[in-house]
Design an enzyme around this catalytic site. Structure first.
Site, PDB file in Angstrom:
ATOM      1  N   LYS A 218      10.787 -14.943 -13.410  1.00 24.32           N
ATOM      2  CA  LYS A 218      10.542 -13.888 -14.548  1.00 24.32           C
ATOM      3  C   LYS A 218       9.292 -14.272 -15.290  1.00 24.32           C
ATOM      4  O   LYS A 218       8.250 -13.648 -15.533  1.00 24.32           O
ATOM      5  CB  LYS A 218      11.340 -13.134 -15.389  1.00 24.32           C
ATOM      6  CG  LYS A 218      12.742 -12.574 -14.797  1.00 24.32           C
ATOM      7  CD  LYS A 218      12.270 -11.102 -14.032  1.00 24.32           C
ATOM      8  CE  LYS A 218      12.088 -11.326 -12.602  1.00 24.32           C
ATOM      9  NZ  LYS A 218      11.974 -10.426 -11.630  1.00 24.32           N
TER      10      LYS A 218
ATOM     11  N   TRP B 299      -2.949  -2.405  -1.500  1.00 24.37           N
ATOM     12  CA  TRP B 299      -2.958  -4.015  -1.998  1.00 24.37           C
ATOM     13  C   TRP B 299      -3.494  -4.545  -0.708  1.00 24.37           C
ATOM     14  O   TRP B 299      -3.028  -4.540   0.265  1.00 24.37           O
ATOM     15  CB  TRP B 299      -1.383  -4.127  -1.683  1.00 24.37           C
ATOM     16  CG  TRP B 299      -0.843  -5.760  -2.250  1.00 24.37           C
ATOM     17  CD1 TRP B 299      -0.769  -5.698  -3.613  1.00 24.37           C
ATOM     18  CD2 TRP B 299      -0.738  -6.667  -1.563  1.00 24.37           C
ATOM     19  NE1 TRP B 299      -0.515  -7.175  -3.397  1.00 24.37           N
ATOM     20  CE2 TRP B 299      -0.394  -7.786  -2.321  1.00 24.37           C
ATOM     21  CE3 TRP B 299      -0.549  -6.904  -0.136  1.00 24.37           C
ATOM     22  CZ2 TRP B 299       0.026  -9.006  -1.926  1.00 24.37           C
ATOM     23  CZ3 TRP B 299      -0.302  -8.047   0.443  1.00 24.37           C
ATOM     24  CH2 TRP B 299      -0.200  -9.345  -0.638  1.00 24.37           C
TER      25      TRP B 299
ATOM     26  N   LYS C 245       5.084  -4.053  -5.483  1.00 20.99           N
ATOM     27  CA  LYS C 245       6.499  -3.932  -5.501  1.00 20.99           C
ATOM     28  C   LYS C 245       7.422  -3.873  -4.308  1.00 20.99           C
ATOM     29  O   LYS C 245       8.588  -4.610  -4.179  1.00 20.99           O
ATOM     30  CB  LYS C 245       6.978  -2.671  -6.295  1.00 20.99           C
ATOM     31  CG  LYS C 245       8.373  -2.754  -6.580  1.00 20.99           C
ATOM     32  CD  LYS C 245       8.798  -1.982  -7.909  1.00 20.99           C
ATOM     33  CE  LYS C 245      10.236  -1.972  -8.775  1.00 20.99           C
ATOM     34  NZ  LYS C 245      10.404  -3.473  -8.868  1.00 20.99           N
TER      35      LYS C 245
ATOM     36  N   ASN D  97      -0.559   1.767   5.640  1.00 23.33           N
ATOM     37  CA  ASN D  97       0.123   0.904   4.887  1.00 23.33           C
ATOM     38  C   ASN D  97       0.931  -0.037   6.195  1.00 23.33           C
ATOM     39  O   ASN D  97       1.726   0.483   6.950  1.00 23.33           O
ATOM     40  CB  ASN D  97       1.327   1.580   4.499  1.00 23.33           C
ATOM     41  CG  ASN D  97       2.484   0.963   3.931  1.00 23.33           C
ATOM     42  OD1 ASN D  97       3.656   1.374   3.641  1.00 23.33           O
ATOM     43  ND2 ASN D  97       2.280  -0.444   3.580  1.00 23.33           N
ATOM     44  N   GLY D  98       0.456  -1.189   6.040  1.00 23.08           N
ATOM     45  CA  GLY D  98       0.743  -2.252   6.836  1.00 23.08           C
ATOM     46  C   GLY D  98      -0.123  -3.292   7.328  1.00 23.08           C
ATOM     47  O   GLY D  98      -1.413  -3.301   6.584  1.00 23.08           O
TER      48      GLY D  98
ATOM     49  N   HIS E  30      17.189 -36.847  -9.906  1.00 14.97           N
ATOM     50  CA  HIS E  30      16.812 -37.118  -8.433  1.00 14.97           C
ATOM     51  C   HIS E  30      15.301 -36.990  -8.277  1.00 14.97           C
ATOM     52  O   HIS E  30      14.701 -37.301  -7.279  1.00 14.97           O
ATOM     53  CB  HIS E  30      17.629 -36.266  -7.545  1.00 14.97           C
ATOM     54  CG  HIS E  30      19.004 -36.453  -7.450  1.00 14.97           C
ATOM     55  ND1 HIS E  30      19.560 -37.605  -7.124  1.00 14.97           N
ATOM     56  CD2 HIS E  30      20.207 -35.755  -7.911  1.00 14.97           C
ATOM     57  CE1 HIS E  30      21.205 -37.601  -7.286  1.00 14.97           C
ATOM     58  NE2 HIS E  30      21.331 -36.391  -7.737  1.00 14.97           N
TER      59      HIS E  30
ATOM     60  N   ARG F 138       2.964   0.165  -5.180  1.00 14.40           N
ATOM     61  CA  ARG F 138       3.073  -0.398  -3.999  1.00 14.40           C
ATOM     62  C   ARG F 138       1.622  -1.357  -3.843  1.00 14.40           C
ATOM     63  O   ARG F 138       1.279  -1.883  -2.641  1.00 14.40           O
ATOM     64  CB  ARG F 138       2.923   0.624  -2.820  1.00 14.40           C
ATOM     65  CG  ARG F 138       4.254   1.509  -2.993  1.00 14.40           C
ATOM     66  CD  ARG F 138       4.323   2.668  -1.748  1.00 14.40           C
ATOM     67  NE  ARG F 138       4.565   1.949  -0.627  1.00 14.40           N
ATOM     68  CZ  ARG F 138       5.553   1.577  -0.012  1.00 14.40           C
ATOM     69  NH1 ARG F 138       6.932   1.629  -0.478  1.00 14.40           N
ATOM     70  NH2 ARG F 138       5.651   1.115   1.300  1.00 14.40           N
TER      71      ARG F 138
ATOM     72  N   GLU G  76       6.012 -14.442 -13.005  1.00 12.09           N
ATOM     73  CA  GLU G  76       5.393 -13.174 -12.629  1.00 12.09           C
ATOM     74  C   GLU G  76       4.494 -12.620 -13.771  1.00 12.09           C
ATOM     75  O   GLU G  76       3.525 -11.763 -13.401  1.00 12.09           O
ATOM     76  CB  GLU G  76       6.303 -12.191 -12.139  1.00 12.09           C
ATOM     77  CG  GLU G  76       7.020 -12.489 -10.881  1.00 12.09           C
ATOM     78  CD  GLU G  76       8.039 -11.515 -10.492  1.00 12.09           C
ATOM     79  OE1 GLU G  76       8.168 -10.893  -9.304  1.00 12.09           O
ATOM     80  OE2 GLU G  76       8.967 -11.457 -11.111  1.00 12.09           O
TER      81      GLU G  76
ATOM     82  N   CYS H  91       0.771  -1.107  -0.053  1.00 12.18           N
ATOM     83  CA  CYS H  91      -0.120   0.007   0.031  1.00 12.18           C
ATOM     84  C   CYS H  91       0.890   1.194  -0.055  1.00 12.18           C
ATOM     85  O   CYS H  91       1.956   1.341   0.547  1.00 12.18           O
ATOM     86  CB  CYS H  91      -0.919   0.100   1.329  1.00 12.18           C
ATOM     87  SG  CYS H  91      -1.990  -1.306   1.454  1.00 12.18           S
TER      88      CYS H  91
ATOM     89  N   GLU I 232      15.948 -17.097 -11.073  1.00 16.83           N
ATOM     90  CA  GLU I 232      15.379 -15.794 -11.414  1.00 16.83           C
ATOM     91  C   GLU I 232      14.544 -15.681 -12.792  1.00 16.83           C
ATOM     92  O   GLU I 232      13.590 -15.149 -12.933  1.00 16.83           O
ATOM     93  CB  GLU I 232      16.491 -14.956 -11.464  1.00 16.83           C
ATOM     94  CG  GLU I 232      16.301 -13.239 -11.887  1.00 16.83           C
ATOM     95  CD  GLU I 232      15.156 -12.598 -11.031  1.00 16.83           C
ATOM     96  OE1 GLU I 232      14.921 -13.063  -9.867  1.00 16.83           O
ATOM     97  OE2 GLU I 232      14.855 -11.661 -11.323  1.00 16.83           O
TER      98      GLU I 232
HETATM   99  C1  F6R Z   1      10.390 -10.053  -8.285  1.00 12.24           C
HETATM  100  C2  F6R Z   1      10.098  -8.984  -7.415  1.00 12.24           C
HETATM  101  C3  F6R Z   1      10.433  -9.289  -5.827  1.00 12.24           C
HETATM  102  C4  F6R Z   1      11.316  -8.503  -5.216  1.00 12.24           C
HETATM  103  C5  F6R Z   1      11.185  -9.025  -3.398  1.00 12.24           C
HETATM  104  C6  F6R Z   1      12.132  -8.246  -2.676  1.00 12.24           C
HETATM  105  O1  F6R Z   1      10.504  -9.436  -9.664  1.00 12.24           O
HETATM  106  O2  F6R Z   1      10.164  -7.816  -7.374  1.00 12.24           O
HETATM  107  O3  F6R Z   1      10.351 -10.657  -5.683  1.00 12.24           O
HETATM  108  O4  F6R Z   1      12.660  -8.576  -5.602  1.00 12.24           O
HETATM  109  O5  F6R Z   1       9.908  -8.578  -2.999  1.00 12.24           O
HETATM  110  O6  F6R Z   1      11.896  -6.830  -3.128  1.00 12.24           O
HETATM  111  P1  F6R Z   1      12.991  -5.799  -2.526  1.00 12.24           P
HETATM  112  O7  F6R Z   1      14.267  -5.945  -3.506  1.00 12.24           O
HETATM  113  O8  F6R Z   1      12.529  -4.338  -2.726  1.00 12.24           O
HETATM  114  O9  F6R Z   1      13.502  -6.187  -1.341  1.00 12.24           O
END
Ligand code: F6R
Length: 590
Positions: free
Chosen positions: A472, A74, A585, A100-101, A491, A30, A475, A2, A468
């Site tokens: 990608k 969010w 994010k 926010n929280g 395995h 957010r 997501e 949020c 990673e």
């Molecule tokens: C994936 C992504 C998340 C963040 C994770 C940590 O694309 O963005 O997995 O990497 O939530 O976020 P930060 O880097 O802000 O601690």
């Protein structure tokens, strides 16, 4: 998650709705489930809420005001509905509040308040805070005191903002971020400094347990434990951080993928003298743990790999949310290297708090200036790759990995030569990130988007890249992609391979190449469809994506096809790659 935003102006501008809406738009990363704005009007507070995106601004906000607060949500407690959208009104309409929280003890508090006869009209934990303030207000008519008393009862990481009919904004921080931007006759309360960086480069960043109050007597700060007024000096912000523009690209995601060629240099723009305190700290340490969550944990994994393999340092990666089981082995000779784009990730903040309490030294690498993580670190480094707006992380990952590579090589006395290598890497990435690659990946996406499951294999320097890469794809395309070390295949994983199962295999010209080719033979024998990401084509590949030779930094080129796959596979299905469903994010809740 949020985002919260407040605006207070003593100028004759009437533009609070516009300013707050713009601020929320910049905080949209957010959370984007719903948004709301409350404005102070002569007859009381008027609120506008919607579950439509921030792009669908009402034609006629109709309300002219110069003070207000807003929120972009969010959802954690309660469905995505207009009623659950913040801000939330007090029963008598004298104030509105946004959070926010998460109020972790909300059930307990709700039970208590229900017993007192309070009724709830939303499903949110935030309404509990409103009612709790009302409860304390019956005992003390002073709203500020009631807010402090209520806030002290909350468990969890919560930052709240309140607007009253007395033309006062009150905001308190615990865990989730809170900043106050200061311009001429105008003040901005926000979850980050980026959201008002178009208006001012002066901001106060609050620490946990601090409160800001703004009314006709001016702006003041207080320590909530003691109630004492404190002096907080505004900081000057780095304006480079404020460039938020798609610059001709369809999406921020694509723009940020392309910007990775610069991120390599921006993140490593440190002199040896600037790195020296960290080199000495690691030199005197017994063990190093690198940590992060999600993409940041993959960058942490890659950095630990570099530290072990390049510098011979005892380094191990930890996922932030699993740190508690390591608490017993943290000590004063432990260095924790924390990675984060936002610097506000709750799991990572809790992890460093725990490590710190055992005497470990905390070093952070963060992109957002003035974040909680940076402030809680013994040594802070910044990525400086510019704002990463797309919810899905790309250039921040590249920046962290490049920085980790420079660190590991500097520990080995190879600072200067590595800086040169990074320049060459940046230019090779620039040549790689061209339309030819984009159309190749777009074509591959058309095939992969029809598949239900995609597997990704890597080993050694490509193990974390595989992880990673799979993330990608998941997501932005919502397709199931799973990464394994190629060593894991026999395995158990091999049971999943059948005719036509796509397996993306990442191969570098290194000691793992032969192992990768053996795994690929085993996949081919079961009819799997092999997509090779490598320097050289191979007869075992059904499809091939050529990546440039980057030596020790192959990881940086190898991750790019996955970022583009995620982008195109999402786009082909009509999804917005910048705002994937269910994600935010900055993950400021546990
Ligand atoms: C994936 C992504 C998340 C963040 C994770 C940590 O694309 O963005 O997995 O990497 O939530 O976020 P930060 O880097 O802000 O601690």
């Amino acid at each position: 998650m949020c985002g919260i935003f407040g605006y207070y102006s003593t100028n004759d501008d009437d533009s609070a709705f516009e300013v707050i809406h713009k601020g929320l738009k910049r905080l949209e990363y957010r959370g984007y489930d719903s948004w709301g704005i409350s404005l102070l009007q002569p007859g009381g507070i008027k609120t506008y809420k919607t579950t439509d995106g921030l792009d669908k601004k009402p034609d006629k906000p109709a309300i002219k005001a110069n003070t207000g607060i807003g929120h972009t949500r969010w959802a954690t407690h309660g469905k995505v509905t207009k009623n659950n959208a913040h801000p939330h009104f007090s029963t008598d309409g004298s104030f509105v509040l946004a959070q926010n929280g998460i109020v972790e003890n909300y059930l307990e508090l709700k039970g208590f308040l229900s017993q007192q006869g309070y009724k709830f009209t939303t499903q949110t934990d935030t309404e509990i805070i409103v009612k709790l303030i009302e409860h304390w207000r019956k005992k003390t008519p002073d709203l500020e005191q009631a807010v402090i008393k209520a806030f002290k009862k909350l468990k969890g990481r919560n930052t709240i903002i309140i607007l009253t009919t007395e033309n006062t904004i009150i905001a308190i921080k615990n865990g989730s971020p809170l900043t106050v931007g200061i311009a001429d006759g105008a003040w901005f309360f926000s979850s980050d400094t980026l959201s008002f960086s178009n208006r001012t480069d002066k901001a106060v960043i609050l620490d946990n347990g601090q409160m800001a109050v703004l009314d006709d007597r001016g702006l003041r700060f207080k320590e909530i434990a003691t109630g004492k007024v404190i002096h907080k000096k505004p900081e000057n912000l780095d304006h480079k951080q404020s460039k938020i523009d798609k610059e001709g690209f369809d999406h921020f995601m694509l723009k940020e993928i392309v910007e990775q060629k610069n991120a390599v240099l921006e993140a490593t723009n440190y002199s040896l003298a600037e790195l020296k305190p960290l080199l000495e700290l690691i030199g005197h340490s017994r063990q190093v743990f690198t940590l992060g969550a999600g993409t940041a944990s993959h960058a942490a994994g890659q950095t630990a790999y570099f530290l072990r393999n390049i510098a011979g340092i005892k380094a191990v990666e930890l996922a932030s949310y699993e740190v508690s089981s390591f608490a017993e082995i943290f000590d004063k000779k432990t260095v924790v290297l924390a990675f984060s784009q936002s610097g506000e990730t709750a799991d990572s903040l809790e992890a460093i708090e725990l490590a710190k309490s055992s005497g470990a030294k905390i070093v952070s690498l963060v992109n957002m200036m003035g974040s909680t993580m940076s402030r809680e670190s013994d040594l802070e480094y910044y990525l400086r790759v510019g704002p990463e707006i797309c919810v899905v992380s790309t250039k921040a990952f590249t920046g962290k990995v490049a920085w980790g590579y420079l660190l590991a090589n500097s520990l080995r006395g190879k600072f200067t030569v590595t800086k040169k290598e990074l320049e060459a890497t940046s230019s090779k990435l620039g040549s790689f990130l061209k339309p030819k690659l984009f159309s190749q990946i777009e074509n591959l996406s058309k095939m992969l988007v029809k598949k239900e499951h995609i597997f990704v294999l890597g080993r050694g320097q490509n193990y974390y890249i595989a992880k990673e890469g799979a993330l990608k794809i998941k997501e932005t395309s919502y397709r199931h992609a799973e990464a394994f070390s190629a060593g894991e295949l026999k395995h158990g994983v091999i049971a999943l391979i059948e005719s036509g199962t796509p397996v993306i295999c990442i191969i570098s010209e290194d000691e793992e190449k032969q192992n990768m080719l053996s795994a690929i033979s085993e996949i081919k024998a079961r009819g799997g469809l092999v997509i090779g990401i490598a320097k050289k084509d191979h007869k075992l590949f059904d499809k091939f994506i050529r990546t440039p030779e980057l030596g020790g930094l192959d990881s940086l080129a190898n991750v790019i096809p996955f970022q583009l796959l995620g982008y195109y596979m999402g786009k082909l299905q009509g999804f917005d790659p910048d705002k994937p469903r269910n994600l935010a994010k900055s993950v400021t809740v546990k």
